[in-house]
Design a protein around this motif. Structure first.
Motif, mmCIF file in Angstrom:
data_model
loop_
_atom_site.group_PDB
_atom_site.id
_atom_site.type_symbol
_atom_site.label_atom_id
_atom_site.label_comp_id
_atom_site.label_asym_id
_atom_site.label_seq_id
_atom_site.Cartn_x
_atom_site.Cartn_y
_atom_site.Cartn_z
ATOM 1 N N ALA A 38 44.335 29.704 46.465
ATOM 2 C CA ALA A 38 43.553 28.753 47.249
ATOM 3 C C ALA A 38 44.217 27.388 47.255
ATOM 4 N N ARG A 39 43.773 26.562 48.197
ATOM 5 C CA ARG A 39 44.329 25.213 48.355
ATOM 6 C C ARG A 39 43.190 24.215 48.457
ATOM 7 N N LEU A 40 43.288 23.154 47.679
ATOM 8 C CA LEU A 40 42.314 22.066 47.707
ATOM 9 C C LEU A 40 43.014 20.835 48.271
ATOM 10 N N VAL A 41 42.376 20.165 49.206
ATOM 11 C CA VAL A 41 42.958 18.984 49.841
ATOM 12 C C VAL A 41 42.175 17.741 49.413
ATOM 13 N N GLY A 42 42.896 16.679 49.086
ATOM 14 C CA GLY A 42 42.266 15.422 48.703
ATOM 15 C C GLY A 42 42.557 15.018 47.274
ATOM 16 N N GLU A 43 43.004 15.990 46.461
ATOM 17 C CA GLU A 43 43.385 15.703 45.088
ATOM 18 C C GLU A 43 44.594 16.558 44.726
ATOM 19 N N HIS A 44 45.359 16.091 43.750
ATOM 20 C CA HIS A 44 46.560 16.813 43.351
ATOM 21 C C HIS A 44 46.540 17.072 41.847
ATOM 22 N N ARG A 45 47.316 18.070 41.436
ATOM 23 C CA ARG A 45 47.460 18.417 40.017
ATOM 24 C C ARG A 45 48.405 17.411 39.358
ATOM 25 N N CYS A 73 46.401 20.409 46.312
ATOM 26 C CA CYS A 73 46.710 21.216 45.130
ATOM 27 C C CYS A 73 46.535 22.692 45.448
ATOM 28 N N ARG A 74 47.542 23.469 45.148
ATOM 29 C CA ARG A 74 47.437 24.927 45.247
ATOM 30 C C ARG A 74 47.069 25.487 43.885
ATOM 31 N N GLY A 75 46.136 26.419 43.883
ATOM 32 C CA GLY A 75 45.689 27.016 42.638
ATOM 33 C C GLY A 75 45.050 28.365 42.892
ATOM 34 N N ILE A 76 44.059 28.704 42.085
ATOM 35 C CA ILE A 76 43.375 29.987 42.186
ATOM 36 C C ILE A 76 41.873 29.754 42.285
ATOM 37 N N ALA A 77 41.228 30.452 43.215
ATOM 38 C CA ALA A 77 39.771 30.426 43.320
ATOM 39 C C ALA A 77 39.229 31.740 42.764
ATOM 40 N N PHE A 78 38.311 31.630 41.829
ATOM 41 C CA PHE A 78 37.688 32.802 41.213
ATOM 42 C C PHE A 78 36.248 32.918 41.720
ATOM 43 N N ARG A 79 35.882 34.103 42.194
ATOM 44 C CA ARG A 79 34.497 34.317 42.623
ATOM 45 C C ARG A 79 33.713 34.960 41.492
ATOM 46 N N VAL A 80 32.666 34.285 41.058
ATOM 47 C CA VAL A 80 31.823 34.725 39.947
ATOM 48 C C VAL A 80 30.513 35.261 40.515
ATOM 49 N N ALA A 81 30.095 36.413 40.048
ATOM 50 C CA ALA A 81 28.845 37.010 40.519
ATOM 51 C C ALA A 81 27.665 36.101 40.184
ATOM 52 N N GLU A 82 26.679 36.098 41.059
ATOM 53 C CA GLU A 82 25.504 35.247 40.863
ATOM 54 C C GLU A 82 24.861 35.472 39.491
ATOM 55 N N GLY A 171 54.146 32.166 43.638
ATOM 56 C CA GLY A 171 55.158 32.003 44.675
ATOM 57 C C GLY A 171 55.392 30.580 45.152
ATOM 58 N N PHE A 172 55.014 29.587 44.353
ATOM 59 C CA PHE A 172 55.313 28.218 44.754
ATOM 60 C C PHE A 172 55.774 27.411 43.542
ATOM 61 N N ARG A 173 56.101 26.152 43.774
ATOM 62 C CA ARG A 173 56.608 25.289 42.710
ATOM 63 C C ARG A 173 55.814 23.984 42.677
ATOM 64 N N ASP A 174 55.744 23.391 41.523
ATOM 65 C CA ASP A 174 55.185 22.053 41.348
ATOM 66 C C ASP A 174 56.339 21.216 40.804
#
Length: 203
Positions: A38-45, A73-82, A171-174
């Protein structure tokens, strides 16, 4: 960018998305139904948080990652069951909020899957007013803190190395983290390099 009150994260209904950008990428520590780049826009790691507990001490602080303003910031989104929402949020608060250096917020993230949908995910953003906020440190200063840092969760250098490996696996770099990891690798190599032989003429 919406802020959330602490109780609302657990009282909301439906599955919960959690955005991981540091150690959560390689050691989430909770059950999840789905794991999506996933990708988040507006903040960076950034290595912008002095670590007093997990990877350092108040006397010899290490450095850990935070989401800081600007960029993306590129990272990982985890889906957690309700059904697991409350337990996972409690676990994350215990893990991430030992010293309350982060703000618990909901952020829009774009999933890098076939659907390319946008979801609202729980994320931990650095509190710039906190005493542990390190700001923008030079690479040399980052290196100095990481070398000295060792806390309850182990050596600071291991944290950096594991995060870089997790980023590469996606598959990416920081750029800055990779530069730091290269410096740490060179440190380790020089420590184990054989001592140069003495010059025969000087014996």
């Amino acid at each position: 960018m919406s802020e959330i009150t602490l109780p609302s994260v657990t009282t909301a209904t439906g599955d919960l998305w959690v955005f991981g950008y540091g150690s959560l990428m390689w050691r989430p520590g909770f059950d999840f139904e789905e794991r999506v780049p996933a990708r988040l826009v507006g903040e960076h790691r950034a290595l912008c948080v002095y670590s007093f507990v997990h990877r350092g001490t108040p006397e010899k602080p290490g450095l850990v990652l935070g989401l800081d303003r600007g960029g993306a910031c590129r990272g990982i989104a985890f889906r957690v069951a309700e059904a697991n929402r409350t337990a996972v949020v409690a676990y994350l608060r215990e893990r991430e909020q030992v010293t309350s250096v982060y703000r618990e917020v909901m952020r829009s993230v774009w999933l890098e899957n076939d659907a390319r949908q946008r979801v609202s995910a729980l994320a931990y953003v650095v509190d710039r007013g906190h005493v542990q906020y390190a700001g923008r440190l030079s690479l040399a200063d980052q290196h100095r803190h990481v070398i000295q840092g060792h806390g309850q969760s182990g050596a600071n250098r291991d944290y950096v190395t594991a995060t870089v490996k997790a980023i590469e696996a996606e598959g990416f770099r920081d750029t800055q983290l990779h530069q730091l990891a290269s410096m740490l690798h060179n440190d380790a190599h020089s420590l184990h390099a054989p001592a140069p032989a003495e010059d025969q003429e000087n014996r």
